[in-house]
Write an enzyme that holds these catalytic residues in place. Structure first.
Site, PDB file in Angstrom:
ATOM      1  N   GLN A  10       0.834  -1.197   0.000  1.00 22.20           N
ATOM      2  CA  GLN A  10       0.000   0.000   0.000  1.00 22.20           C
ATOM      3  C   GLN A  10       0.872   1.252   0.000  1.00 22.20           C
ATOM      4  OE1 GLN A  10      -3.056  -0.630   2.822  1.00 22.20           O
ATOM      5  NE2 GLN A  10      -4.131   1.276   2.434  1.00 22.20           N
ATOM      6  N   SER A  88       4.673  -5.946   3.134  1.00 19.31           N
ATOM      7  CA  SER A  88       3.353  -5.924   3.756  1.00 19.31           C
ATOM      8  C   SER A  88       2.339  -6.627   2.850  1.00 19.31           C
ATOM      9  CB  SER A  88       2.949  -4.480   4.094  1.00 19.31           C
ATOM     10  OG  SER A  88       1.819  -4.455   4.930  1.00 19.31           O
ATOM     11  N   LEU A  89       1.374  -5.903   2.277  1.00 24.10           N
ATOM     12  CA  LEU A  89       0.423  -6.525   1.348  1.00 24.10           C
ATOM     13  C   LEU A  89       1.147  -7.312   0.255  1.00 24.10           C
ATOM     14  CD1 LEU A  89      -2.363  -6.808  -0.164  1.00 24.10           C
ATOM     15  CD2 LEU A  89      -1.557  -4.845  -1.475  1.00 24.10           C
ATOM     16  N   ARG A 113      -8.405  -9.284   4.534  1.00 24.33           N
ATOM     17  CA  ARG A 113      -7.356  -8.511   5.214  1.00 24.33           C
ATOM     18  C   ARG A 113      -7.614  -7.019   5.083  1.00 24.33           C
ATOM     19  NH1 ARG A 113      -2.225  -5.956   3.889  1.00 24.33           N
ATOM     20  NH2 ARG A 113      -0.543  -6.539   5.318  1.00 24.33           N
ATOM     21  N   HIS A 188       0.711  -3.178  11.803  1.00 25.24           N
ATOM     22  CA  HIS A 188       1.999  -3.816  12.133  1.00 25.24           C
ATOM     23  C   HIS A 188       2.429  -3.512  13.569  1.00 25.24           C
ATOM     24  CE1 HIS A 188       2.460  -5.338   8.117  1.00 25.24           C
ATOM     25  NE2 HIS A 188       2.262  -4.144   7.622  1.00 25.24           N
ATOM     26  N   GLN A 237       2.083 -11.375  10.607  1.00 27.24           N
ATOM     27  CA  GLN A 237       2.455 -10.164   9.865  1.00 27.24           C
ATOM     28  C   GLN A 237       1.684  -8.913  10.277  1.00 27.24           C
ATOM     29  OE1 GLN A 237       0.963  -8.728   6.275  1.00 27.24           O
ATOM     30  NE2 GLN A 237       2.786  -9.225   5.088  1.00 27.24           N
TER      31      GLN A 237
END
Length: 293
Positions: A10, A88-89, A113, A188, A237
């Protein structure tokens, strides 16, 4: 020569991304499949309003779909990665590229998610550039309400925590630039533990194949191919730190010579330039990039 495919997360999205891929049969099929799963068109979303595309529940599925298509198109041209990783993503795109799950399974996971993260409330995230490392380490030790969410490079990190905690660190740590991020929650970090519980159950129930190539995960960037271990890392994660600086260093240490950012933008190659200047960098974000290979 060993090549790592790395997939952005993102923040890399841009209006118009992925539209040029429509001229390929692979993209047409994937976009149609995505619309059936999501109930809306990725292509239309990417051609629409910037503010709408920037919403977490829209950004994440759009990026996953486009990155998966680019990976498929690379394979269709005969290219294969030796290693994969994603920020991340982007870790979901990396797992798809490594055959850990199929396109539809990955998109269903990303959809859930994104909805969990979009509905998270409270907390704050901020990026610090060219900061005093000693000051930051001490501030994070002293302030239990804030964690290091993204360790992106020696010169760029993202912190996450309570609004008061993050603002206190921004006020007390010297940095060339500090930017609060436009996100709904403290991603996170342990503050995502409660909202991520149901999603963790979904991940636990999902079958993960062993990866066809080593995957370097965000929470533990050591090369892994075991599907169960990759699932464990992915479950951690949302509440764990993205150890991207270590990921880049580890890629170089295990023999990667070429670093291909597969997805829109140049965020990851920009970070890599500063951390591992010896790696050969390439961006694969649109059809022209593929055609130039």
């Amino acid at each position: 020569m060993k090549t790592a495919w790395v997939f952005p997360g993102q923040g890399s999205q841009a209006v118009g991304m992925g539209v040029d891929l429509l001229s390929t049969a692979i993209a047409k099929e994937k976009y149609q499949q995505a619309e059936e799963i999501l109930g809306w068109s990725v292509v239309e979303k990417c051609q629409g309003d910037e503010a709408s595309l920037a919403l977490t529940q829209n950004t994440q599925p759009c990026l996953y779909v486009i990155e998966a298509i680019l990976a498929d198109l690379l394979r269709d041209k005969g290219f294969q990665p030796d290693y994969v990783a994603g920020h991340s993503l982007g870790e979901y795109s990396a797992l798809y590229a490594a055959g850990v799950f199929d396109f539809a399974t990955g998109l269903q996971l990303v959809k859930q998610r994104s909805e969990v993260m979009a509905s998270a409330s409270g907390g704050m995230m901020a990026a610090l550039m060219k900061f005093d490392q000693t000051q930051l380490q001490q501030a994070l030790t002293d302030n239990t309400e804030v964690v290091l969410a993204n360790d992106n490079s020696p010169e760029q990190v993202v912190i996450s925590g309570t609004v008061a905690g993050v603002e206190a660190i921004l006020a007390n740590v010297k940095a060339r630039r500090a930017v609060p991020l436009k996100v709904s929650g403290a991603f996170h970090s342990s503050f995502m533990a409660q909202p991520s519980q149901s999603f963790a159950q979904t991940l636990t129930a999902c079958h993960f194949n062993d990866a066809t190539v080593p995957v370097l995960s965000n929470v533990d960037p050591s090369p892994t191919q075991n599907g169960d271990r990759l699932k464990e890392k992915l479950i951690q994660q949302m509440t764990g730190s993205v150890r991207w600086r270590e990921t880049m260093v580890n890629l170089g240490e295990i023999g990667a010579t070429d670093y291909w950012e597969v997805g829109p933008g140049k965020v990851l190659t920009g970070l890599c330039k500063r951390t591992c200047p010896d790696l050969n960098l390439k961006n694969i974000g649109q059809l022209d990039d593929l055609n130039s290979l």
